[in-house]
Design an enzyme around this catalytic site. Structure first.
Site, PDB file in Angstrom:
ATOM      1  N   CYS A 143      71.561  39.132  90.069  1.00  0.00           N
ATOM      2  CA  CYS A 143      72.786  38.534  89.514  1.00  0.00           C
ATOM      3  C   CYS A 143      72.516  37.160  88.938  1.00  0.00           C
ATOM      4  O   CYS A 143      73.227  36.697  88.060  1.00  0.00           O
ATOM      5  CB  CYS A 143      73.837  38.432  90.609  1.00  0.00           C
ATOM      6  SG  CYS A 143      73.217  37.598  92.074  1.00  0.00           S
ATOM      7  N   GLU A 151      81.614  37.687  94.499  1.00  0.00           N
ATOM      8  CA  GLU A 151      80.399  37.314  93.769  1.00  0.00           C
ATOM      9  C   GLU A 151      80.173  38.409  92.734  1.00  0.00           C
ATOM     10  O   GLU A 151      79.841  39.536  93.104  1.00  0.00           O
ATOM     11  CB  GLU A 151      79.195  37.245  94.719  1.00  0.00           C
ATOM     12  CG  GLU A 151      79.297  36.186  95.788  1.00  0.00           C
ATOM     13  CD  GLU A 151      79.233  34.775  95.245  1.00  0.00           C
ATOM     14  OE1 GLU A 151      78.812  34.587  94.087  1.00  0.00           O
ATOM     15  OE2 GLU A 151      79.636  33.862  95.964  1.00  0.00           O
TER      16      GLU A 151
END
Ligand code: NAP
Length: 523
Positions: free
Chosen positions: A292, A254
Site C-alpha cells: 500500500c 487504511e
C-alpha cells in the site's frame, strides 16, 4: 486441506468445499477456506464475554508480557511462515521477511513499550477546577473499550497485517477477531493456530474467521472497533453498513494510495538522485509492488525527468523476475490471477495517458515459471508528458510493479501533483535544496500521513519509503482512508474511550489510583 476457523474457543470448519488458495507460480491449489455456517454473532459475543473481560483483569504491563510470549512462539516458527509465504504469496526471501519479521518486530516493540505501564486506566491531563473553592473538579480518563477489535485485513500482509493491529489492541485489553483476506489466509491462520496451541492468551482473546464472512459487520456492537485494511471501494461498503452506521461503531480505515517520490530541481548529479533511483526500483519490485505504501508516481523536474527514466530503467532491467524458489530471482508474481488481471487492466488505463519506458509486455517470460498458469506482471516504468492534464496516472492504483514518471515545471506544480493523489499514505522528497525540502513538506503535509525527506546528509541511513516503522504514524487522509495506526503507544487511543468525571477531589483521586499518565502514550 480446509483451514479451520477458531471461534468461541473451538476450531470449527465452515461448510462446503470452500474457496481455494493457490500457489501463484504453479497455479496449484494449496488449501481452502470457508466461513459458511459459522455463527459470527456468537463468536463476537464470546470474544467480548470471555476474551476482553479476562484481558482487562490484567494491567497493561501484564498484557505486554503476553505479547512478549507471542513473540517467542512466532520466532520459533519463523521458518514455517517463510515457507507458507513462498507457497501462497510467491514471496521471495526478502518479501517474506518484510511481512513475517516486520510482524515479529512490531509485536516486540509493543511488548517493550507496554512493560512500564503499571495500571488499568489512563489519566488524561490534570484536574480542572470547576468551583471557586476546589470542592468540585473534572478529570479526563481513557478507558479500554469493552468490545472486540475486529480486524478485516488485506491480502498483501497476512503476518504484519495481523500483528501490527493485534499488538496495540491486545495491549489495550481488547480481544481480537481477525478476518484475513481470503486469497492469503493460510499464513494468518497458521500464526493464530500456533499462538492458540501455546496457550498464552485467555480463552476468546484471539479468534479467526477464514473466508468471506460477509455478515461479520452486521453483528458488531457500540464498543467494538473495526480496523479495516483494503481497497477504497470495500472501505466505502464497510463504512456504509447499516449496523455500523446506526451503532456509530468506531472504524479505522487504511485504504489504497497513489504515493509519490519527489525529486528536487537541484538533484541531477547529486546523491539524492541516485538514492531516489535505488528506492524506486526497490519499491516497484519488493513484494512485486503489492504494498500500500509503494511508490506509484515519481515526480521529477522536467529537465531531469528523461535522464531519471533512463537511470531507473537501467537498474530495473537487471531485476530478475520469476519463481522465488530460484535464488537469482528478486521479484515474484502477484498473488493470484484476479490480482494479475486487475493490475493489467489498470496498466492499460495508465498506458492511455503515458508511454512505456520499460516493460509492459503481457507475454514476457518469467524465470522458472509457466507464463500461462502463473500470475506475473512485468515491472513497468511509464512516462506521462502532461500529468496535470491527466486523470488515470493520479487516480488508478495499479497494485503491482508499475510506476509512472510525472514531470513538473515548478515547485507549486510538484506540490499540486502530489496532492492530486487525493490523500496518500506517504511521500518521499529527495533533494539537497533546503527551500525545496521545506516548501514541499509544508505544501503536501495535510495530504499525507508520512513524509520522508532524504538528502546527502541522510544518505542510505533512511528507513525506506515503503517501510512502516511501528514507532511512527501509519495512515493517510482522504483516499488513503483517513485512518491512523501505530506511532508507538499512540495506537492505544483507537481501543480506548475518553470520558470525564466531574466530582469532588476525593472521588477523583480514588479513581486516579494506579493510573497511567496519558503523556506516556506520546513519549
Ligand atoms: P479488498 O478486496 O478491499 O479486501 C480487503 C478485506 O475486506 C478482505 O479481507 C476482504 O475479504 C474484505 N471484504 C471485502 N468485501 C467485504 C465486505 N463487503 N464486508 C466485509 N469485508 C469485506 O482489498 P485487498 O484486495 O485484499 O487488498 C488490496 C488493497 O488494500 C489495495 O488497494 C491496497 O492499497 C490496500 N492496502 C492498504 C494498506 C494500508 O495500510 N493502507 C495495506 C495493505 C493494503 P475477502 O478477501 O474474503 O474478499
Amino acid at each position: 486441506m480446509k483451514l479451520a476457523n477458531y471461534v468461541c474457543g473451538e476450531w470449527k470448519h465452515g461448510n462446503g468445499d470452500g474457496y481455494p488458495l493457490i500457489d501463484p507460480v504453479s497455479g496449484e491449489p494449496l488449501a481452502a477456506v470457508s466461513s459458511t455456517g459459522i455463527d459470527v454473532g456468537a463468536a463476537l459475543a464470546y470474544s467480548r464475554r470471555s476474551g476482553t473481560s479476562a484481558l482487562q483483569q490484567l494491567k497493561y504491563s501484564q498484557r505486554a508480557d503476553l505479547l512478549a510470549r507471542i513473540v517467542d512462539v512466532l520466532s520459533a516458527n519463523r521458518a514455517e511462515y517463510f515457507e507458507i509465504s513462498k507457497k501462497n504469496l510467491g514471496a521471495t526471501e526478502a518479501d517474506a521477511s518484510f511481512d513475517v519479521d516486520g510482524a515479529i518486530y512490531t509485536l516486540k516493540l509493543y511488548a517493550k513499550l507496554g512493560k512500564p505501564l503499571d495500571g488499568k486506566l489512563i489519566k488524561d491531563g490534570a484536574a480542572i477546577p470547576l468551583s471557586k473553592t476546589g470542592v468540585f473538579q473534572a478529570q479526563h480518563f481513557l478507558k479500554p473499550l469493552s468490545g472486540v477489535a475486529v480486524l478485516v485485513n488485506a491480502f498483501n500482509f497476512p503476518a504484519w497485517g495481523l500483528w501490527e493491529k493485534a499488538a496495540p489492541a491486545l495491549l489495550s485489553g481488547a480481544a481480537v477477531l481477525v478476518k484475513p483476506a481470503t486469497p492469503t489466509a493460510w499464513l494468518t491462520q497458521r500464526m493464530v493456530e500456533d499462538v492458540v496451541k501455546a496457550d498464552i492468551l485467555p480463552q476468546g482473546a484471539l479468534s479467526i474467521l477464514c473466508g468471506a464472512a460477509r455478515e461479520l459487520l452486521d453483528h458488531v456492537l457500540e464498543d467494538d472497533v473495526i480496523s479495516f485494511t483494503g481497497s477504497a471501494q470495500t472501505a466505502r461498503t464497510i463504512r456504509s453498513n447499516s449496523n455500523v452506521v446506526s451503532r456509530s461503531v468506531r472504524i479505522n480505515v487504511e485504504a489504497d494510495s497513489l504515493n509519490s517520490a519527489i525529486l528536487g530541481p537541484d538533484a541531477a548529479g547529486t546523491p539524492p538522485f541516485d538514492l531516489l533511483v535505488k528506492e524506486v526500483v526497490r519499491e516497484m519490485t519488493m513484494k512485486a509492488g503489492q504494498k500500500c505504501t509503494a511508490i506509484r508516481r515519481i515526480l521529477a523536474p522536467r529537465q531531469t525527468a528523461l535522464a531519471l527514466g533512463e537511470s531507473i530503467s537501467s537498474k530495473l532491467a537487471s531485476v530478475t523476475v520469476g519463481n522465488p524458489r530460484n535464488p537469482e530471482v528478486k521479484c515474484g508474481p502477484l498473488v493470484n490471477k484476479a490480482q494479475q488481471k486487475s493490475a493489467l487492466e489498470g496498466l492499460s488505463e495508465l498506458e492511455m495517458e503515458t508511454r512505456v519506458i520499460l516493460g509492459g509486455d503481457r507475454n514476457f517470460q518469467p524465470i522458472d515459471a509457466d507464463r500461462t498458469v502463473s500470475c506475473f506482471v512485468q515491472p513497468t516504468l511509464l512516462f506521462c508528458e502532461k500529468p496535470l492534464q491527466s486523470q488515470a496516472v493520479n487516480d488508478v492504483e495499479v497494485f503491482g510493479p508499475v510506476a509512472t514518471i510525472l514531470p513538473y515545471d515548478s515547485v507549486e506544480e510538484a506540490i499540486e501533483l502530489a496532492r492530486r493523489g487525493s490523500g496518500s499514505l506517504v511521500a518521499s522528497v529527495f533533494s539537497d535544496d533546503p527551500g525545496f525540502k521545506r516548501n514541499v513538506t509544508s505544501g503536501i503535509a495535510t495530504a499525507h500521513g508520512r513524509i520522508m525527506v532524504v538528502d546527502s546528509s541522510v544518505g542510505t541511513n533512511h528507513t525506506g519509503h515503503g517501510n512502516v516503522v511501528p514507532t511512527c504514524l501509519h495512515g493517510g487522509p482522504g483516499r488513503a482512508g483517513g485512518g491512523e495506526e501505530l506511532a508507538g503507544l499512540r495506537a492505544l487511543h483507537l481501543y480506548h474511550r475518553r470520558f470525564v468525571v466531574q466530582a469532588g477531589p476525593d472521588v477523583i483521586s480514588e479513581i486516579s489510583k494506579a493510573t497511567v499518565d496519558a503523556r506516556t502514550l506520546c513519549d
